[in-house]
Design a protein around this motif. Structure first.
Motif, PDB file in Angstrom:
ATOM      1  N   ALA A 175     105.727  52.463 147.731  1.00  0.00           N
ATOM      2  CA  ALA A 175     106.588  51.451 148.332  1.00  0.00           C
ATOM      3  C   ALA A 175     107.644  50.948 147.348  1.00  0.00           C
ATOM      4  CB  ALA A 175     105.746  50.284 148.834  1.00  0.00           C
ATOM      5  N   PHE A 176     107.269  50.768 146.079  1.00  0.00           N
ATOM      6  CA  PHE A 176     108.187  50.205 145.094  1.00  0.00           C
ATOM      7  C   PHE A 176     109.184  51.210 144.534  1.00  0.00           C
ATOM      8  CE2 PHE A 176     104.954  46.777 144.530  1.00  0.00           C
ATOM      9  CZ  PHE A 176     105.792  45.725 144.867  1.00  0.00           C
ATOM     10  N   TYR A 177     108.774  52.447 144.361  1.00  0.00           N
ATOM     11  CA  TYR A 177     109.670  53.423 143.729  1.00  0.00           C
ATOM     12  C   TYR A 177     110.990  53.608 144.481  1.00  0.00           C
ATOM     13  CZ  TYR A 177     111.673  57.556 141.708  1.00  0.00           C
ATOM     14  OH  TYR A 177     112.554  58.435 141.127  1.00  0.00           O
ATOM     15  N   PRO A 178     110.986  53.785 145.792  1.00  0.00           N
ATOM     16  CA  PRO A 178     112.274  53.957 146.483  1.00  0.00           C
ATOM     17  C   PRO A 178     113.199  52.737 146.369  1.00  0.00           C
ATOM     18  CG  PRO A 178     110.472  54.575 147.919  1.00  0.00           C
ATOM     19  CD  PRO A 178     109.867  53.947 146.708  1.00  0.00           C
ATOM     20  N   ILE A 179     112.613  51.566 146.201  1.00  0.00           N
ATOM     21  CA  ILE A 179     113.414  50.346 146.078  1.00  0.00           C
ATOM     22  C   ILE A 179     114.041  50.249 144.688  1.00  0.00           C
ATOM     23  CG2 ILE A 179     113.298  47.809 146.038  1.00  0.00           C
ATOM     24  CD1 ILE A 179     110.985  48.102 148.098  1.00  0.00           C
ATOM     25  N   THR A 180     113.243  50.563 143.671  1.00  0.00           N
ATOM     26  CA  THR A 180     113.695  50.375 142.289  1.00  0.00           C
ATOM     27  C   THR A 180     114.300  51.629 141.668  1.00  0.00           C
ATOM     28  OG1 THR A 180     111.544  50.981 141.360  1.00  0.00           O
ATOM     29  CG2 THR A 180     111.882  48.649 141.914  1.00  0.00           C
ATOM     30  N   LEU A 181     113.852  52.791 142.112  1.00  0.00           N
ATOM     31  CA  LEU A 181     114.201  54.082 141.500  1.00  0.00           C
ATOM     32  C   LEU A 181     113.889  54.108 140.003  1.00  0.00           C
ATOM     33  CD1 LEU A 181     117.507  54.936 143.364  1.00  0.00           C
ATOM     34  CD2 LEU A 181     115.192  55.721 143.850  1.00  0.00           C
ATOM     35  N   ASP A 182     112.937  53.274 139.623  1.00  0.00           N
ATOM     36  CA  ASP A 182     112.488  53.211 138.236  1.00  0.00           C
ATOM     37  C   ASP A 182     111.295  54.155 138.086  1.00  0.00           C
ATOM     38  OD1 ASP A 182     111.505  52.586 135.712  1.00  0.00           O
ATOM     39  OD2 ASP A 182     111.624  50.421 136.019  1.00  0.00           O
ATOM     40  N   PRO A 183     111.392  55.142 137.194  1.00  0.00           N
ATOM     41  CA  PRO A 183     110.280  56.089 137.033  1.00  0.00           C
ATOM     42  C   PRO A 183     108.959  55.413 136.671  1.00  0.00           C
ATOM     43  CG  PRO A 183     112.161  56.727 135.670  1.00  0.00           C
ATOM     44  CD  PRO A 183     112.506  55.442 136.327  1.00  0.00           C
ATOM     45  N   ARG A 184     109.014  54.230 136.076  1.00  0.00           N
ATOM     46  CA  ARG A 184     107.771  53.517 135.732  1.00  0.00           C
ATOM     47  C   ARG A 184     107.039  53.032 136.977  1.00  0.00           C
ATOM     48  NH1 ARG A 184     110.085  49.138 131.801  1.00  0.00           N
ATOM     49  NH2 ARG A 184     111.586  49.181 133.492  1.00  0.00           N
ATOM     50  N   ALA A 185     107.740  52.940 138.108  1.00  0.00           N
ATOM     51  CA  ALA A 185     107.121  52.487 139.352  1.00  0.00           C
ATOM     52  C   ALA A 185     106.457  53.628 140.119  1.00  0.00           C
ATOM     53  CB  ALA A 185     108.162  51.812 140.241  1.00  0.00           C
ATOM     54  N   ALA A 186     106.720  54.864 139.726  1.00  0.00           N
ATOM     55  CA  ALA A 186     106.130  56.022 140.408  1.00  0.00           C
ATOM     56  C   ALA A 186     104.655  56.170 140.017  1.00  0.00           C
ATOM     57  CB  ALA A 186     106.890  57.290 140.039  1.00  0.00           C
ATOM     58  N   ALA A 187     103.857  56.637 140.948  1.00  0.00           N
ATOM     59  CA  ALA A 187     102.433  56.871 140.667  1.00  0.00           C
ATOM     60  C   ALA A 187     102.293  58.073 139.734  1.00  0.00           C
ATOM     61  CB  ALA A 187     101.671  57.129 141.957  1.00  0.00           C
ATOM     62  N   PRO A 188     101.560  57.912 138.638  1.00  0.00           N
ATOM     63  CA  PRO A 188     101.381  59.042 137.719  1.00  0.00           C
ATOM     64  C   PRO A 188     100.501  60.133 138.332  1.00  0.00           C
ATOM     65  CG  PRO A 188     100.238  57.089 136.908  1.00  0.00           C
ATOM     66  CD  PRO A 188     100.935  56.695 138.160  1.00  0.00           C
ATOM     67  N   PRO A 189     100.715  61.387 137.922  1.00  0.00           N
ATOM     68  CA  PRO A 189      99.909  62.499 138.450  1.00  0.00           C
ATOM     69  C   PRO A 189      98.405  62.303 138.254  1.00  0.00           C
ATOM     70  CG  PRO A 189     101.791  63.347 137.243  1.00  0.00           C
ATOM     71  CD  PRO A 189     101.769  61.858 137.028  1.00  0.00           C
ATOM     72  N   LEU A 190      97.994  61.690 137.148  1.00  0.00           N
ATOM     73  CA  LEU A 190      96.563  61.458 136.912  1.00  0.00           C
ATOM     74  C   LEU A 190      95.968  60.613 138.034  1.00  0.00           C
ATOM     75  CD1 LEU A 190      93.955  61.536 135.236  1.00  0.00           C
ATOM     76  CD2 LEU A 190      94.814  59.538 134.003  1.00  0.00           C
ATOM     77  N   LEU A 191      96.685  59.591 138.448  1.00  0.00           N
ATOM     78  CA  LEU A 191      96.202  58.724 139.522  1.00  0.00           C
ATOM     79  C   LEU A 191      96.018  59.514 140.810  1.00  0.00           C
ATOM     80  CD1 LEU A 191      95.571  55.697 139.719  1.00  0.00           C
ATOM     81  CD2 LEU A 191      97.876  55.370 140.584  1.00  0.00           C
ATOM     82  N   ARG A 192      96.954  60.374 141.116  1.00  0.00           N
ATOM     83  CA  ARG A 192      96.851  61.206 142.323  1.00  0.00           C
ATOM     84  C   ARG A 192      95.675  62.180 142.238  1.00  0.00           C
ATOM     85  NH1 ARG A 192     101.074  60.368 145.609  1.00  0.00           N
ATOM     86  NH2 ARG A 192     102.962  59.470 144.709  1.00  0.00           N
ATOM     87  N   ARG A 193      95.449  62.764 141.064  1.00  0.00           N
ATOM     88  CA  ARG A 193      94.310  63.684 140.887  1.00  0.00           C
ATOM     89  C   ARG A 193      92.983  62.947 141.041  1.00  0.00           C
ATOM     90  NH1 ARG A 193      97.496  65.610 136.485  1.00  0.00           N
ATOM     91  NH2 ARG A 193      96.083  64.588 135.041  1.00  0.00           N
ATOM     92  N   MET A 194      92.919  61.745 140.499  1.00  0.00           N
ATOM     93  CA  MET A 194      91.682  60.971 140.600  1.00  0.00           C
ATOM     94  C   MET A 194      91.376  60.616 142.052  1.00  0.00           C
ATOM     95  SD  MET A 194      91.913  58.576 137.204  1.00  0.00           S
ATOM     96  CE  MET A 194      90.344  57.783 137.459  1.00  0.00           C
ATOM     97  N   VAL A 195      92.388  60.213 142.822  1.00  0.00           N
ATOM     98  CA  VAL A 195      92.185  59.894 144.238  1.00  0.00           C
ATOM     99  C   VAL A 195      91.764  61.151 144.996  1.00  0.00           C
ATOM    100  CG1 VAL A 195      93.347  59.168 146.354  1.00  0.00           C
ATOM    101  CG2 VAL A 195      93.663  57.859 144.253  1.00  0.00           C
ATOM    102  N   ALA A 196      92.393  62.279 144.701  1.00  0.00           N
ATOM    103  CA  ALA A 196      92.027  63.537 145.362  1.00  0.00           C
ATOM    104  C   ALA A 196      90.576  63.911 145.070  1.00  0.00           C
ATOM    105  CB  ALA A 196      92.970  64.656 144.934  1.00  0.00           C
ATOM    106  N   ALA A 197      90.076  63.516 143.895  1.00  0.00           N
ATOM    107  CA  ALA A 197      88.690  63.805 143.514  1.00  0.00           C
ATOM    108  C   ALA A 197      87.713  62.759 144.043  1.00  0.00           C
ATOM    109  CB  ALA A 197      88.586  63.903 141.993  1.00  0.00           C
ATOM    110  N   GLY A 198      88.219  61.760 144.776  1.00  0.00           N
ATOM    111  CA  GLY A 198      87.341  60.745 145.347  1.00  0.00           C
ATOM    112  C   GLY A 198      87.074  59.567 144.442  1.00  0.00           C
ATOM    113  N   ARG A 199      87.764  59.495 143.307  1.00  0.00           N
ATOM    114  CA  ARG A 199      87.598  58.374 142.384  1.00  0.00           C
ATOM    115  C   ARG A 199      88.560  57.272 142.812  1.00  0.00           C
ATOM    116  NH1 ARG A 199      85.072  60.681 137.338  1.00  0.00           N
ATOM    117  NH2 ARG A 199      85.221  58.569 136.561  1.00  0.00           N
ATOM    118  N   LEU A 200      88.067  56.332 143.618  1.00  0.00           N
ATOM    119  CA  LEU A 200      88.917  55.293 144.199  1.00  0.00           C
ATOM    120  C   LEU A 200      88.768  53.941 143.520  1.00  0.00           C
ATOM    121  CD1 LEU A 200      88.360  56.134 147.963  1.00  0.00           C
ATOM    122  CD2 LEU A 200      90.129  57.012 146.427  1.00  0.00           C
TER     123      LEU A 200
END
Length: 65
Positions: A21-46
């Motif tokens: 939600a925040f990244y498109p508003i700010t276009l700040d790369p720091r607001a983007a979800a890091p790949p590690l976070l996406r991998r952890m969610v995909a692995a069920g680590r919520l």
């Protein structure tokens, strides 16, 4: 409370939704979800709701230790 503990509390999947939600508003790369976070969610680590996130709440061990 540190940043990783806070993310575990709100949920890693929720943090991804917030980042999406925040990244498109700010276009700040720091607001983007890091790949590690996406991998952890995909692995069920919520976070606390699944018993595992950056911290393992079942054994009270830190992730990767």
């Amino acid at each position: 409370m540190g940043p990783l503990e806070l993310i575990d509390l709100i949920g890693l999947d929720t943090q991804i939704l917030l980042s999406e939600a925040f990244y498109p508003i700010t276009l700040d790369p720091r607001a983007a979800a890091p790949p590690l976070l996406r991998r952890m969610v995909a692995a069920g680590r919520l976070g606390r709701k699944s018993g595992r996130g950056f911290h393992d709440y079942e054994d009270n061990r830190m992730f990767g230790a």
